[in-house]
Design a protein around this motif. Structure first.
Motif, mmCIF file in Angstrom:
data_model
loop_
_atom_site.group_PDB
_atom_site.id
_atom_site.type_symbol
_atom_site.label_atom_id
_atom_site.label_comp_id
_atom_site.label_asym_id
_atom_site.label_seq_id
_atom_site.Cartn_x
_atom_site.Cartn_y
_atom_site.Cartn_z
ATOM 1 N N ASN A 1 35.731 38.686 21.367
ATOM 2 C CA ASN A 1 34.369 38.593 21.893
ATOM 3 C C ASN A 1 33.431 38.296 20.724
ATOM 4 O OD1 ASN A 1 31.764 39.107 22.819
ATOM 5 N ND2 ASN A 1 32.327 40.929 23.970
ATOM 6 N N PRO A 2 32.785 37.112 20.701
ATOM 7 C CA PRO A 2 31.993 36.734 19.527
ATOM 8 C C PRO A 2 30.592 37.338 19.504
ATOM 9 C CG PRO A 2 31.951 34.959 21.116
ATOM 10 C CD PRO A 2 32.855 36.027 21.692
ATOM 11 N N THR A 3 30.208 38.060 20.562
ATOM 12 C CA THR A 3 28.887 38.679 20.607
ATOM 13 C C THR A 3 28.961 40.098 20.050
ATOM 14 O OG1 THR A 3 29.007 39.769 22.780
ATOM 15 C CG2 THR A 3 28.562 37.393 22.760
ATOM 16 N N ILE B 1 31.085 42.643 27.372
ATOM 17 C CA ILE B 1 30.909 41.724 28.496
ATOM 18 C C ILE B 1 31.898 42.131 29.585
ATOM 19 C CG2 ILE B 1 31.056 39.329 29.273
ATOM 20 C CD1 ILE B 1 30.477 38.503 26.362
ATOM 21 N N ARG B 2 31.397 42.362 30.775
ATOM 22 C CA ARG B 2 32.279 42.674 31.908
ATOM 23 C C ARG B 2 32.688 41.368 32.583
ATOM 24 N NH1 ARG B 2 30.972 47.843 35.147
ATOM 25 N NH2 ARG B 2 31.980 48.586 33.250
ATOM 26 N N VAL B 3 33.995 41.142 32.665
ATOM 27 C CA VAL B 3 34.544 39.907 33.222
ATOM 28 C C VAL B 3 35.186 40.222 34.566
ATOM 29 C CG1 VAL B 3 36.122 37.976 32.850
ATOM 30 C CG2 VAL B 3 34.944 39.023 30.893
ATOM 31 N N TRP B 4 34.851 39.421 35.565
ATOM 32 C CA TRP B 4 35.377 39.574 36.924
ATOM 33 C C TRP B 4 36.177 38.331 37.298
ATOM 34 C CZ3 TRP B 4 33.660 43.755 40.124
ATOM 35 C CH2 TRP B 4 32.587 44.504 39.611
ATOM 36 N N LEU B 5 37.254 38.541 38.044
ATOM 37 C CA LEU B 5 38.000 37.436 38.640
ATOM 38 C C LEU B 5 38.236 37.750 40.107
ATOM 39 C CD1 LEU B 5 39.682 34.833 38.645
ATOM 40 C CD2 LEU B 5 41.649 36.197 37.880
ATOM 41 N N GLY B 6 37.758 36.854 40.971
ATOM 42 C CA GLY B 6 38.014 36.969 42.401
ATOM 43 C C GLY B 6 38.865 35.806 42.871
ATOM 44 N N TRP B 7 39.830 36.090 43.767
ATOM 45 C CA TRP B 7 40.713 35.038 44.271
ATOM 46 C C TRP B 7 40.918 35.212 45.769
ATOM 47 C CZ3 TRP B 7 42.154 39.153 41.275
ATOM 48 C CH2 TRP B 7 43.024 40.080 41.848
ATOM 49 N N ASP B 8 41.361 34.140 46.406
ATOM 50 C CA ASP B 8 41.647 34.171 47.834
ATOM 51 C C ASP B 8 43.169 34.175 48.036
ATOM 52 O OD1 ASP B 8 40.854 34.330 50.474
ATOM 53 O OD2 ASP B 8 40.736 32.171 50.742
ATOM 54 N N GLY B 9 43.617 34.158 49.297
ATOM 55 C CA GLY B 9 45.014 34.409 49.620
ATOM 56 C C GLY B 9 45.988 33.275 49.397
ATOM 57 N N MET B 10 45.503 32.072 49.084
ATOM 58 C CA MET B 10 46.362 30.922 48.763
ATOM 59 C C MET B 10 47.360 30.631 49.874
ATOM 60 S SD MET B 10 46.956 31.453 44.671
ATOM 61 C CE MET B 10 45.934 32.681 43.842
ATOM 62 N N GLY B 11 46.860 30.530 51.091
ATOM 63 C CA GLY B 11 47.717 30.159 52.210
ATOM 64 C C GLY B 11 48.750 31.203 52.563
ATOM 65 N N GLY B 12 48.407 32.486 52.394
ATOM 66 C CA GLY B 12 49.311 33.564 52.758
ATOM 67 C C GLY B 12 50.218 34.052 51.646
ATOM 68 N N LEU B 13 50.084 33.510 50.446
ATOM 69 C CA LEU B 13 50.940 33.938 49.337
ATOM 70 C C LEU B 13 50.495 35.273 48.747
ATOM 71 C CD1 LEU B 13 51.373 30.515 47.500
ATOM 72 C CD2 LEU B 13 53.053 31.688 48.932
ATOM 73 N N PHE B 14 49.198 35.572 48.821
ATOM 74 C CA PHE B 14 48.651 36.792 48.238
ATOM 75 C C PHE B 14 47.590 37.370 49.166
ATOM 76 C CE2 PHE B 14 49.923 34.088 44.692
ATOM 77 C CZ PHE B 14 50.687 34.951 43.923
ATOM 78 N N PRO C 1 43.680 38.476 49.280
ATOM 79 C CA PRO C 1 42.476 38.248 48.475
ATOM 80 C C PRO C 1 42.141 39.500 47.666
ATOM 81 C CG PRO C 1 42.151 37.547 50.754
ATOM 82 C CD PRO C 1 43.441 38.318 50.721
ATOM 83 N N GLY C 2 41.518 39.300 46.508
ATOM 84 C CA GLY C 2 41.203 40.472 45.700
ATOM 85 C C GLY C 2 40.261 40.177 44.556
ATOM 86 N N TRP C 3 39.883 41.256 43.867
ATOM 87 C CA TRP C 3 39.046 41.189 42.672
ATOM 88 C C TRP C 3 39.676 42.037 41.579
ATOM 89 C CZ3 TRP C 3 34.748 38.335 41.636
ATOM 90 C CH2 TRP C 3 34.120 37.703 42.711
ATOM 91 N N GLN C 4 39.525 41.591 40.347
ATOM 92 C CA GLN C 4 39.940 42.359 39.177
ATOM 93 C C GLN C 4 38.820 42.261 38.152
ATOM 94 O OE1 GLN C 4 43.013 43.814 38.899
ATOM 95 N NE2 GLN C 4 43.272 44.261 36.730
ATOM 96 N N ARG C 5 38.578 43.343 37.428
ATOM 97 C CA ARG C 5 37.550 43.316 36.393
ATOM 98 C C ARG C 5 38.066 44.001 35.142
ATOM 99 N NH1 ARG C 5 33.504 48.289 38.008
ATOM 100 N NH2 ARG C 5 34.465 49.724 36.541
ATOM 101 N N ALA C 6 37.491 43.636 34.003
ATOM 102 C CA ALA C 6 37.825 44.275 32.735
ATOM 103 C C ALA C 6 36.655 44.089 31.786
ATOM 104 C CB ALA C 6 39.098 43.682 32.136
ATOM 105 N N ASP C 7 36.481 45.040 30.876
ATOM 106 C CA ASP C 7 35.411 44.972 29.891
ATOM 107 C C ASP C 7 35.951 44.373 28.598
ATOM 108 O OD1 ASP C 7 33.665 46.089 31.683
ATOM 109 O OD2 ASP C 7 33.764 48.102 30.835
ATOM 110 N N TRP C 8 35.303 43.301 28.158
ATOM 111 C CA TRP C 8 35.677 42.593 26.931
ATOM 112 C C TRP C 8 34.823 43.152 25.800
ATOM 113 C CZ3 TRP C 8 34.357 36.818 25.694
ATOM 114 C CH2 TRP C 8 35.213 36.340 24.687
ATOM 115 N N LEU C 9 35.417 44.000 24.980
ATOM 116 C CA LEU C 9 34.681 44.693 23.935
ATOM 117 C C LEU C 9 34.508 43.800 22.712
ATOM 118 C CD1 LEU C 9 36.462 48.177 24.120
ATOM 119 C CD2 LEU C 9 34.452 47.385 25.386
#
Length: 204
Positions: free
Chosen positions: A168-170, A174-187, A189-197
């Motif tokens: 992290n160059p700052t 920074i809190r980073v979020w990733l949201g995704w959809d089900g990809m035609g029934g493969l998964f 849908p969901g969200w994941q987050r993590a703090d980039w220190l």
């Protein structure tokens, strides 16, 4: 706290990209998933190998058109392509000092309703956001997030940006979020987050 949100909530499996055999030894026309004609980020997930590829494009549909010939020429059928999913969308950035972030199970929600500025991708492969006077490579950040924070295991075939930890160059978390959809029934849908220190100890 500053938030970077990869809001990749459009998705499909890739079965339509494999043309069907036709009479006379030819093939029917291959098709791309609907809704790809937009700028943004995408993740391709091959569930047969647990591999992911992360990319950006000023027009995701045009980028995927270049892959249709490869699918046909390599002889991938619809059953194989159905096991490959893609999820895509845009990136948003928000400073929560100005807008309260409500962290619900369905993902980040802002109050008042303000989803921050949508960051348009550029024409090159170094899609960046300037924060605290320094550049953040959002493609590299997403690749490292998928490798280190997603918890899905497997591999990422973006070899150039995947190999080296990203600091992290700052001076701020920074809190980073990733949201995704089900990809035609493969998964699901969901969200994941993590703090980039900041600093070497917080590198992904």
């Amino acid at each position: 706290m500053f938030h970077i949100i990869y809001n990749l909530i459009n998705s499909a499996n890739c079965s339509g990209m494999a043309p069907e055999p036709a009479d006379g030894g030819g093939f029917t026309n291959a098709t791309l998933p609907d809704g790809m004609a937009m700028p943004g980020f995408y993740i391709i997930v091959n569930t047969l190998t647990n591999n992911r590829y992360i990319g950006i494009s000023g027009n995701i549909r045009e980028r995927f058109k270049t892959r249709l010939a490869t699918v046909t020429e390599m002889g991938f059928n619809a059953a194989v392509m159905r096991a490959i999913g893609v999820t895509w969308g845009r990136v948003q950035a928000l400073d929560s000092d100005r807008d309260q972030v409500l962290e619900l199970p369905t993902g980040p929600v802002w109050n008042p309703i303000n989803h921050g500025a949508v960051i348009p991708p550029g024409d090159d492969s170094t899609f960046k956001l300037t924060l605290d006077g320094v550049d953040i490579n959002l493609e590299r950040l997403l690749i490292r997030f998928v490798l280190i924070q997603l918890g899905a295991g497997g591999t990422v075939s973006n070899n150039q940006m995947a190999a080296t930890p990203y600091v992290n160059p700052t001076q701020n978390t920074i809190r980073v979020w990733l949201g995704w959809d089900g990809m035609g029934g493969l998964f699901d849908p969901g969200w994941q987050r993590a703090d980039w220190l900041p600093g070497d100890d917080g590198a992904w």
